[in-house]
Design an enzyme around this catalytic site. Structure first.
Site, PDB file in Angstrom:
ATOM      1  N   THR A  93      25.974   2.119   9.082  1.00  0.00           N
ATOM      2  CA  THR A  93      25.094   0.825   8.746  1.00  0.00           C
ATOM      3  C   THR A  93      24.497   0.891   7.377  1.00  0.00           C
ATOM      4  O   THR A  93      23.622   1.700   6.952  1.00  0.00           O
ATOM      5  CB  THR A  93      24.170   0.835   9.751  1.00  0.00           C
ATOM      6  N   LYS A 168      25.586  -6.695  11.865  1.00  0.00           N
ATOM      7  CA  LYS A 168      24.837  -5.323  12.432  1.00  0.00           C
ATOM      8  C   LYS A 168      23.283  -5.526  11.943  1.00  0.00           C
ATOM      9  O   LYS A 168      22.243  -5.152  12.860  1.00  0.00           O
ATOM     10  CB  LYS A 168      25.555  -4.239  11.790  1.00  0.00           C
ATOM     11  N   LYS A 236      15.727   2.674   7.464  1.00  0.00           N
ATOM     12  CA  LYS A 236      16.552   2.114   6.357  1.00  0.00           C
ATOM     13  C   LYS A 236      17.222   0.754   6.509  1.00  0.00           C
ATOM     14  O   LYS A 236      17.501   0.058   5.734  1.00  0.00           O
ATOM     15  CB  LYS A 236      17.445   3.276   6.040  1.00  0.00           C
TER      16      LYS A 236
HETATM   17  P1  NAP Z   1      23.186  11.740  11.470  1.00  0.00           P
HETATM   18  O1  NAP Z   1      23.249  12.392  12.844  1.00  0.00           O
HETATM   19  O2  NAP Z   1      21.915  11.703  10.687  1.00  0.00           O
HETATM   20  O3  NAP Z   1      24.561  12.001  10.677  1.00  0.00           O
HETATM   21  C1  NAP Z   1      24.845  11.741   9.335  1.00  0.00           C
HETATM   22  C2  NAP Z   1      26.083  12.065   8.988  1.00  0.00           C
HETATM   23  O4  NAP Z   1      26.003  11.637   7.324  1.00  0.00           O
HETATM   24  C3  NAP Z   1      26.046  13.484   8.843  1.00  0.00           C
HETATM   25  O5  NAP Z   1      27.599  14.183   9.011  1.00  0.00           O
HETATM   26  C4  NAP Z   1      25.646  13.936   7.363  1.00  0.00           C
HETATM   27  O6  NAP Z   1      26.269  15.144   6.969  1.00  0.00           O
HETATM   28  C5  NAP Z   1      26.497  12.895   6.577  1.00  0.00           C
HETATM   29  N1  NAP Z   1      25.956  12.526   5.428  1.00  0.00           N
HETATM   30  C6  NAP Z   1      24.588  12.082   5.098  1.00  0.00           C
HETATM   31  N2  NAP Z   1      24.499  12.014   3.645  1.00  0.00           N
HETATM   32  C7  NAP Z   1      25.888  12.323   3.151  1.00  0.00           C
HETATM   33  C8  NAP Z   1      26.501  12.291   1.777  1.00  0.00           C
HETATM   34  N3  NAP Z   1      25.684  12.062   0.691  1.00  0.00           N
HETATM   35  N4  NAP Z   1      27.694  12.821   1.834  1.00  0.00           N
HETATM   36  C9  NAP Z   1      28.380  13.311   2.552  1.00  0.00           C
HETATM   37  N5  NAP Z   1      28.041  13.209   4.074  1.00  0.00           N
HETATM   38  C10 NAP Z   1      26.729  12.837   4.034  1.00  0.00           C
HETATM   39  O7  NAP Z   1      23.521  10.022  11.394  1.00  0.00           O
HETATM   40  P2  NAP Z   1      23.963   9.228  12.709  1.00  0.00           P
HETATM   41  O8  NAP Z   1      23.093   8.900  13.772  1.00  0.00           O
HETATM   42  O9  NAP Z   1      25.282   9.824  13.243  1.00  0.00           O
HETATM   43  O10 NAP Z   1      24.155   7.957  11.915  1.00  0.00           O
HETATM   44  C11 NAP Z   1      25.310   7.631  11.125  1.00  0.00           C
HETATM   45  C12 NAP Z   1      25.305   6.340  10.740  1.00  0.00           C
HETATM   46  O11 NAP Z   1      25.583   5.333  11.967  1.00  0.00           O
HETATM   47  C13 NAP Z   1      24.062   5.766  10.066  1.00  0.00           C
HETATM   48  O12 NAP Z   1      24.568   4.823   9.028  1.00  0.00           O
HETATM   49  C14 NAP Z   1      23.553   4.844  11.362  1.00  0.00           C
HETATM   50  O13 NAP Z   1      22.620   3.969  10.660  1.00  0.00           O
HETATM   51  C15 NAP Z   1      24.708   4.391  12.055  1.00  0.00           C
HETATM   52  N6  NAP Z   1      24.357   4.449  13.372  1.00  0.00           N
HETATM   53  C16 NAP Z   1      23.586   5.205  14.140  1.00  0.00           C
HETATM   54  C17 NAP Z   1      23.529   5.041  15.592  1.00  0.00           C
HETATM   55  C18 NAP Z   1      22.716   6.165  16.263  1.00  0.00           C
HETATM   56  O14 NAP Z   1      22.390   5.615  17.666  1.00  0.00           O
HETATM   57  N7  NAP Z   1      22.373   7.299  16.104  1.00  0.00           N
HETATM   58  C19 NAP Z   1      24.042   3.841  16.185  1.00  0.00           C
HETATM   59  C20 NAP Z   1      24.885   3.151  15.305  1.00  0.00           C
HETATM   60  C21 NAP Z   1      25.004   3.151  13.975  1.00  0.00           C
HETATM   61  P3  NAP Z   1      25.543  16.480   7.012  1.00  0.00           P
HETATM   62  O15 NAP Z   1      25.899  16.996   8.548  1.00  0.00           O
HETATM   63  O16 NAP Z   1      25.721  17.550   6.106  1.00  0.00           O
HETATM   64  O17 NAP Z   1      23.893  16.206   7.122  1.00  0.00           O
END
Ligand code: NAP
Length: 284
Positions: A93, A168, A236
């Protein structure tokens, strides 16, 4: 198609699992490499040392990382090695403007880009039932649809690049309102001394029933706020929503209130908790 996945976080893990189960995933990359190594060992995939190494081995790259700058870092890296004619689908997102920047960087390499954010939480990612809203070229979407069907139960084409992210943003504003409503109502119910399991059960079957109540109601009333969806990530998103709303002169009252509440919680050290941690502010 040979697919690779970048970002094995809370969402990426379930998504990668489902694409692999469908026999369509070759290779994964995660910044913290051991997460990708563990998944690769479990699913018999390759684990890339860098996004560049992943991109040169596939013709479809899926990205699911935290925020705008992270997506741009990954896109800039893969642009160094990706094969012309490949497709990049970003599930993160981010803002529509960043989606357009990513599409521009990749189009210089004759690579197609779709902004394809998802909704449905970690449960939807695990179960392959996410709702996906897609911006970009519809013909490109049709090419990758068989892969995307492994992770999403609903895939809707929205229009030009950035329209997936704009859709979104609608979802994220609504999620803020639902969070405010559910946390406040359940804190009220608990203060009345009601049996909260029964409250959640009966209300889930009526007009006020919703996904957030069903999936986070019990945990929040028990005082646990494991993500889920990290509060700092929704913060964010709402910053993006606020900028977009101001441009088109739409009310930001709900967004402003939720941003202020999340900022309070982040200052208290709760940014990595689930968004249902808003419950903490409703109990005073
Ligand atoms: P998360 O658990 O915090 O995971 C974030 C991922 O991004 C991790 O694999 C992290 O790597 C990687 N990352 C962050 N910064 C990076 C960088 N500079 N370079 C390379 N990799 C990087 O977050 P999430 O919940 O999976 O969310 C991921 C996305 O989906 C976000 O945009 C979020 O808004 C969206 N989203 C989330 C949900 C939800 O319910 N969680 C639902 C819909 C959409 P590391 O392991 O090294 O930290």
């Amino acid at each position: 198609m040979k697919a690779g996945m970048i970002g094995i976080g809370a969402m990426g893990l379930g998504i990668a699992n489902n694409i692999a189960q469908a026999g369509l995933l070759e290779i994964v990359f995660n910044r913290t490499k051991n997460k990708a190594d563990m998944l690769a060992a479990e699913l018999n995939l390759k684990s890339a040392d860098s996004p560049q190494q992943l991109a040169e081995q596939v013709n479809l790259v899926l990205i699911c990382v935290s925020a705008d700058e992270d997506v741009l870092q990954m896109v800039t890296a893969i642009a160094e090695t990706i094969n012309p004619g490949s497709i990049v689908v970003d599930l993160s997102t981010i803002s529509g403007e960043t989606a357009i920047k990513a599409a521009t960087i990749l189009s210089e390499k004759q690579v197609y880009f779709l902004d394809a954010p998802v909704s449905g939480g970690v449960e939807g990612a695990k179960n392959g039932t996410l709702a996906m809203m897609v911006g970009g070229d519809e013909i490109v979407l049709e090419k990758v649809r068989p892969v995307l069907q492994a992770l999403a139960g609903r895939i809707v084409y929205m229009g030009r690049t950035s329209s997936g992210q704009a859709t979104k943003a609608v979802n994220q504003i609504m999620a803020a309102g639902i969070n405010q409503a559910v946390t406040e109502a359940l804190a009220f119910g608990q203060a009345q001394g009601l049996a909260m399991d029964k409250v959640i059960d009966v209300i889930s079957g009526g007009a006020a029933g919703n996904w957030f109540l069903q999936h986070r109601g019990t945990t929040m009333t028990e005082g646990t706020f494991e993500p889920g969806f990290k509060l700092a990530l929704h913060h964010k998103d709402l910053k993006i929503c606020k900028t977009m709303s101001q441009k088109v002169k739409v009310s930001t009252a709900l967004v402003d209130k939720t941003l202020a509440d999340y900022e309070k919680l982040m200052e208290l050290g709760f940014g990595d908790e689930d968004i249902s941690a808003l419950y903490r502010l409703k109990q005073n």
